[in-house]
Design an enzyme around this catalytic site. Structure first.
Site, PDB file in Angstrom:
ATOM      1  N   ASN A  46       6.055  -4.226   9.433  1.00 37.89           N
ATOM      2  CA  ASN A  46       4.881  -4.098   8.094  1.00 37.89           C
ATOM      3  C   ASN A  46       4.661  -5.353   7.590  1.00 37.89           C
ATOM      4  O   ASN A  46       5.421  -6.198   7.629  1.00 37.89           O
ATOM      5  CB  ASN A  46       5.292  -3.060   7.068  1.00 37.89           C
ATOM      6  CG  ASN A  46       6.972  -3.475   6.657  1.00 37.89           C
ATOM      7  OD1 ASN A  46       7.750  -3.958   7.190  1.00 37.89           O
ATOM      8  ND2 ASN A  46       6.993  -3.023   5.282  1.00 37.89           N
ATOM      9  N   GLU A  48       2.910  -6.897   4.256  1.00 38.02           N
ATOM     10  CA  GLU A  48       2.385  -6.342   3.157  1.00 38.02           C
ATOM     11  C   GLU A  48       1.614  -7.666   2.476  1.00 38.02           C
ATOM     12  O   GLU A  48       1.635  -8.920   2.942  1.00 38.02           O
ATOM     13  CB  GLU A  48       3.625  -6.197   2.092  1.00 38.02           C
ATOM     14  CG  GLU A  48       4.324  -4.849   2.503  1.00 38.02           C
ATOM     15  CD  GLU A  48       5.543  -4.567   1.314  1.00 38.02           C
ATOM     16  OE1 GLU A  48       5.825  -5.300   0.804  1.00 38.02           O
ATOM     17  OE2 GLU A  48       5.891  -3.385   1.723  1.00 38.02           O
ATOM     18  N   ASN A  49       1.016  -7.363   1.205  1.00 37.87           N
ATOM     19  CA  ASN A  49       0.157  -8.419   0.838  1.00 37.87           C
ATOM     20  C   ASN A  49       0.255  -8.465  -0.688  1.00 37.87           C
ATOM     21  O   ASN A  49       0.449  -7.155  -1.289  1.00 37.87           O
ATOM     22  CB  ASN A  49      -1.355  -8.104   1.339  1.00 37.87           C
ATOM     23  CG  ASN A  49      -2.371  -9.417   0.849  1.00 37.87           C
ATOM     24  OD1 ASN A  49      -2.985  -9.565  -0.124  1.00 37.87           O
ATOM     25  ND2 ASN A  49      -2.602 -10.182   1.939  1.00 37.87           N
ATOM     26  N   ALA A  50      -0.133  -9.329  -1.514  1.00 45.81           N
ATOM     27  CA  ALA A  50      -0.212  -9.420  -3.032  1.00 45.81           C
ATOM     28  C   ALA A  50      -1.268  -8.452  -3.464  1.00 45.81           C
ATOM     29  O   ALA A  50      -1.253  -7.662  -4.630  1.00 45.81           O
ATOM     30  CB  ALA A  50      -0.477 -10.621  -3.525  1.00 45.81           C
ATOM     31  N   TYR A  52      -2.025  -5.108  -2.778  1.00 44.57           N
ATOM     32  CA  TYR A  52      -1.304  -4.004  -2.442  1.00 44.57           C
ATOM     33  C   TYR A  52      -1.869  -3.147  -0.924  1.00 44.57           C
ATOM     34  O   TYR A  52      -1.326  -3.050  -0.106  1.00 44.57           O
ATOM     35  CB  TYR A  52      -0.565  -3.189  -3.026  1.00 44.57           C
ATOM     36  CG  TYR A  52       0.577  -3.724  -4.031  1.00 44.57           C
ATOM     37  CD1 TYR A  52       1.156  -5.254  -4.062  1.00 44.57           C
ATOM     38  CD2 TYR A  52       1.184  -2.841  -5.118  1.00 44.57           C
ATOM     39  CE1 TYR A  52       1.772  -5.534  -4.807  1.00 44.57           C
ATOM     40  CE2 TYR A  52       2.346  -3.447  -5.583  1.00 44.57           C
ATOM     41  CZ  TYR A  52       2.601  -4.562  -5.769  1.00 44.57           C
ATOM     42  OH  TYR A  52       3.829  -5.161  -6.245  1.00 44.57           O
ATOM     43  N   CYS A  57       1.255  -0.943   8.003  1.00 40.73           N
ATOM     44  CA  CYS A  57       2.534  -0.386   8.294  1.00 40.73           C
ATOM     45  C   CYS A  57       2.744  -1.084   9.857  1.00 40.73           C
ATOM     46  O   CYS A  57       2.199  -1.318  10.777  1.00 40.73           O
ATOM     47  CB  CYS A  57       2.658   1.082   8.357  1.00 40.73           C
ATOM     48  SG  CYS A  57       1.997   1.791   7.109  1.00 40.73           S
ATOM     49  N   GLU A  59       4.320   0.335  12.258  1.00 40.05           N
ATOM     50  CA  GLU A  59       3.991   1.357  13.649  1.00 40.05           C
ATOM     51  C   GLU A  59       2.240   0.988  14.044  1.00 40.05           C
ATOM     52  O   GLU A  59       2.161   0.872  15.319  1.00 40.05           O
ATOM     53  CB  GLU A  59       3.681   2.798  13.096  1.00 40.05           C
ATOM     54  CG  GLU A  59       5.410   3.370  12.714  1.00 40.05           C
ATOM     55  CD  GLU A  59       5.534   3.203  11.319  1.00 40.05           C
ATOM     56  OE1 GLU A  59       5.185   2.229  10.710  1.00 40.05           O
ATOM     57  OE2 GLU A  59       5.897   4.354  10.696  1.00 40.05           O
ATOM     58  N   CYS A  91      -0.164   6.474   9.720  1.00 41.92           N
ATOM     59  CA  CYS A  91       0.244   5.922  10.907  1.00 41.92           C
ATOM     60  C   CYS A  91       0.227   7.186  12.104  1.00 41.92           C
ATOM     61  O   CYS A  91       0.092   7.159  13.035  1.00 41.92           O
ATOM     62  CB  CYS A  91       1.684   5.712  10.857  1.00 41.92           C
ATOM     63  SG  CYS A  91       1.564   3.813  10.335  1.00 41.92           S
TER      64      CYS A  91
HETATM   65 ZN    ZN Z   1       2.520   3.943   8.021  1.00 43.35          ZN
END
Ligand code: ZN
Length: 133
Positions: A46, A48-50, A52, A57, A59, A91
């Site tokens: 995964n 992530e980013n500031a 959101y 993900c 997967e 996903c």
């Molecule tokens: Zn997912």
């Protein structure tokens, strides 16, 4: 039919990837590895980013990496998290795009297989290409 050896290998690849997850906000790292029909493995984490909603993900990263390398048929995908969480709805939909028979191995960071599903188990009556005809 996936052998135990292949399942273990796929889970190990997902576990190896797990440490590279970029999850500074949720602190919920995800490692994944998808096995193509031809036997190749692509992993993902995964990211992530500031902002959101921009996060993606593990997967989907694994599947998108495989698709971008020319693969569209998959035997199985392994997902590793600290508590063996199951894949999210987004996903599941992405997995279903490439076949509802795909095996989904859900494991923890100890490398223990906790649950085994098919995509059809996780997303029954999914929307797909046929619905657009
Ligand atoms: Zn997912």
């Amino acid at each position: 039919m996936l052998t135990k050896e292949i399942k273990d290998k796929l889970i190990q690849r997902a576990k190896d990837a797990w440490v590279r997850a970029y999850a500074p906000y949720s602190h919920y790292s995800v490692g994944s590895a998808v096995l193509t029909e031809s036997g190749e493995i692509f992993d993902g984490v995964n990211v992530e980013n500031a902002v959101y909603p921009l996060g993606v993900c593990g997967e989907r990263v694994a599947i998108f990496k495989a698709v971008s390398e020319g693969h569209r048929s998959f035997q199985a995908i392994a997902v590793v998290t600290r508590n063996a969480g199951t894949p999210c709805g987004s996903c599941r939909q992405v997995m279903a795009e490439f076949g509802t028979d795909m095996i989904v191995l859900v494991a923890n960071t100890a490398g223990e297989l906790i649950q085994e599903y098919t995509v059809a188990d996780l997303l029954p009556d999914s929307f797909g290409e046929a619905d657009l005809q």
